[in-house]
Design an enzyme around this catalytic site. Structure first.
Site, PDB file in Angstrom:
ATOM      1  N   SER A 249     -37.731 -17.342 -11.906  1.00  0.00           N
ATOM      2  CA  SER A 249     -37.114 -16.211 -11.201  1.00  0.00           C
ATOM      3  C   SER A 249     -37.197 -16.359  -9.683  1.00  0.00           C
ATOM      4  O   SER A 249     -38.133 -16.959  -9.166  1.00  0.00           O
ATOM      5  CB  SER A 249     -37.829 -14.916 -11.583  1.00  0.00           C
ATOM      6  OG  SER A 249     -37.628 -14.685 -12.954  1.00  0.00           O
TER       7      SER A 249
ATOM      8  N   ARG B 296      10.835   5.413   0.235  1.00  0.00           N
ATOM      9  CA  ARG B 296       9.860   6.372  -0.273  1.00  0.00           C
ATOM     10  C   ARG B 296       8.516   5.741  -0.662  1.00  0.00           C
ATOM     11  O   ARG B 296       7.545   6.439  -0.914  1.00  0.00           O
ATOM     12  CB  ARG B 296      10.456   7.144  -1.468  1.00  0.00           C
ATOM     13  CG  ARG B 296      11.396   8.253  -1.007  1.00  0.00           C
ATOM     14  CD  ARG B 296      12.106   8.915  -2.168  1.00  0.00           C
ATOM     15  NE  ARG B 296      13.175   8.074  -2.690  1.00  0.00           N
ATOM     16  CZ  ARG B 296      13.809   8.292  -3.830  1.00  0.00           C
ATOM     17  NH1 ARG B 296      13.477   9.326  -4.580  1.00  0.00           N
ATOM     18  NH2 ARG B 296      14.777   7.498  -4.224  1.00  0.00           N
TER      19      ARG B 296
ATOM     20  N   ASN C 122      10.359   4.722  -7.379  1.00  0.00           N
ATOM     21  CA  ASN C 122      10.765   5.042  -6.008  1.00  0.00           C
ATOM     22  C   ASN C 122       9.602   5.301  -5.077  1.00  0.00           C
ATOM     23  O   ASN C 122       9.721   5.167  -3.871  1.00  0.00           O
ATOM     24  CB  ASN C 122      11.675   6.271  -6.013  1.00  0.00           C
ATOM     25  CG  ASN C 122      12.970   5.981  -6.744  1.00  0.00           C
ATOM     26  OD1 ASN C 122      13.664   5.023  -6.423  1.00  0.00           O
ATOM     27  ND2 ASN C 122      13.257   6.749  -7.774  1.00  0.00           N
TER      28      ASN C 122
HETATM   29 CA    CA Z   1      17.396   4.477  -7.923  1.00  0.00          CA
END
Ligand code: CA
Ligand code: UD1
Length: 455
Positions: A391, A18, A230
């Protein structure tokens, strides 16, 4: 308890489909550290003396990563994913070495805190054979339920095997448990796979131990510490919880965060008391900040060391190897990489300093650039104490500017400058009186002639 030896077995063989990722799930990071490495850290803090990592999916990548986050871990490959008990048994060789305690953890449960693990181990020290870490999720669906009778844990029932009555139980299995080493292999070997999923469930050892008359108990951890990851939405949720904990810890240790929810820490950020961090600051890995510094808004800092009372940003970028000594200042739109900014030196505006040393008290004007790279190699620039760089100067490395050296603005400096010298590296200015008006008139009449032709 500290005398008891403990083997931590971390299960990380699953595929994690997933996540929709080419990378094994447990290598996805929270605060810049793989989630499984967070589990390793918690195990270490709970007094682990041995570490077994059970891997399967992406085993080669996992082994390589483990060398970094857990160099002492033994890795065991579970070839087929036949269930959590089967996974633990992949580490049989380690378990049979005879530890007092076996702690089983999941690599995808990164927020587990050492306290919850230690509490489960404490139960073993008090005589339990198995101590299961339980929690109360807002929605128990999908979790194994802890079935208790008369204050004792008698079984863990997986969702798919639960009766309607058991499904109403809110106290669930977080997945982690402590098992007495002397019983572990015997109990695990008795686990069968006659259940809804046809898997060898680790959770079955609860009933098996009970049937042997052994003491089985449950402890309780917070929902957050048992959060399993997940997918990437849950990964972000865990990141948020981790950051929240870390911000609070920083504030309680004396760091001011003006808008804490906008400051992002790395797993290893160190910040001293009385440092103030303004909103929208990002810390990558390897940052150490002493006390009394101020990090202004929108700064991006990684691999940098910042001494006390430094002033950084707004919009500063400190990259690896940036080393700011006391009271150094790195201001807006400045990038510093692999460079030491000595005490009190100022790099205030629109500047790139790479592979360099800026001496104490030196002052670099806006737009100073160290030209440190020729497309093939990097070269060093050494700027002396008290030097002044005007500068919009380009300092072409390798280069040394002596103490008190003074660089005229707009210079391209290609040769080293001795102490206290003044160096110009630009064409001298020419001023031609009246020529400005003459030029304007010439341009105006040319434009008018062009317009007439067009008409
Ligand atoms: Ca699990
Ligand atoms: C498991 C628990 C459940 C608990 C839940 C908490 C069991 C049988 N069930 O269920 O009671 O409420 O966690 O999140 O333990 N793994 C392997 N090899 C395997 C199988 C799993 O390494 O053969 C690893 C997975 O990578 C994962 C962990 O073990 O990190 C848990 O496995 P998973 O299949 O996610 O178990 P759950 O069904 O979530």
């Amino acid at each position: 308890m500290s005398q008891r030896s403990c083997l931590s077995v971390i299960l990380a063989a699953g595929e994690g489909t997933r996540m929709k990722s080419a990378m094994p799930k447990v290598l996805h990071a929270i605060a810049g550290l793989p989630m499984v490495a967070h589990v390793v850290k918690a195990a270490e803090a709970a007094g682990e003396t041995g570490l077994a990592l059970v891997i399967g999916h992406g085993a080669d990548e996992m082994k390589k990563a483990a060398q970094k986050f857990a160099p002492k871990a033994e890795t065991f490959v579970q070839d087929k994913r036949l269930g959590t008990a089967h996974a633990v048994l992949a580490a049989r060789e380690a378990i049979s070495k005879g530890y007092d305690d076996i702690l089983v953890m999941f690599g995808d449960t990164p927020l587990i805190d050492a306290g919850a693990l230690a509490a489960a181990r404490q139960k073993l020290a008090e005589g339990a054979a198995v101590a299961v870490i339980g929690f109360r999720p807002p929605n128990p669906t999908g979790y194994g339920r802890l079935v208790e009778k008369g204050g004792r844990l008698v079984a863990i029932r997986e969702e798919k095997d639960c009766s309607e009555e058991e499904k109403k139980i809110g106290f669930c299995n977080a997945g982690m448990m402590a098992v007495a080493g002397k019983h572990a292999l015997r109990l695990l070997d008795k686990v069968g796979n006659s259940n809804a999923k046809g898997e060898f469930y680790l959770t079955d050892i609860v009933e098996i131990a009970g049937a042997e008359g052994l003491d089985v108990v449950a402890t309780e951890a917070s929902f957050e510490s048992a959060l399993g990851i997940n997918n990437r939405a849950e990964l972000a949720e865990a990141e948020g919880i981790w950051q929240g904990r870390r911000r609070r810890e920083a504030m309680l240790s004396g760091v001011t965060l003006i808008a804490p929810e906008t400051v992002y820490f790395s797993h290893d950020t160190e910040i001293g008391a009385d440092t103030i961090v303004e909103p929208n600051v990002w810390f990558g890995p390897g940052v150490k900040i002493a006390s009394g510094a101020r990090i202004h808004a929108f700064s991006h800092i990684e691999g940098a060391t910042i001494a006390s009372n430094c002033d950084v940003g707004p919009f500063a970028r400190l990259r690896p190897g940036a080393d700011l000594k006391q009271k150094a200042k790195v201001g807006n739109f400045c990038e510093v990489k692999q460079a030491t900014i000595e005490e009190g030196a100022k790099v205030n505006h629109l500047t790139y300093i790479g592979d360099a040393r800026v001496g104490a008290g030196a002052n670099l004007g806006a737009g100073t650039i160290t030209c440190n790279y020729d497309g093939y190699s990097k070269f060093f620039t050494d700027i002396g104490e008290g030097a002044f760089v005007g500068s919009n100067s380009s300092l072409v490395a390798p280069l040394t500017i002596g103490k008190g050296g003074y660089i005229a603005s707009g210079s391209v400096i290609t040769e080293s400058v001795p102490d206290d010298a003044l160096a110009f590296g630009r064409a001298r200015q020419k001023t031609l009186p009246g020529k400005g008006r003459e030029l304007r008139e010439r341009f105006a009449s040319a434009a008018a002639a062009k317009k007439r032709v067009a008409e």
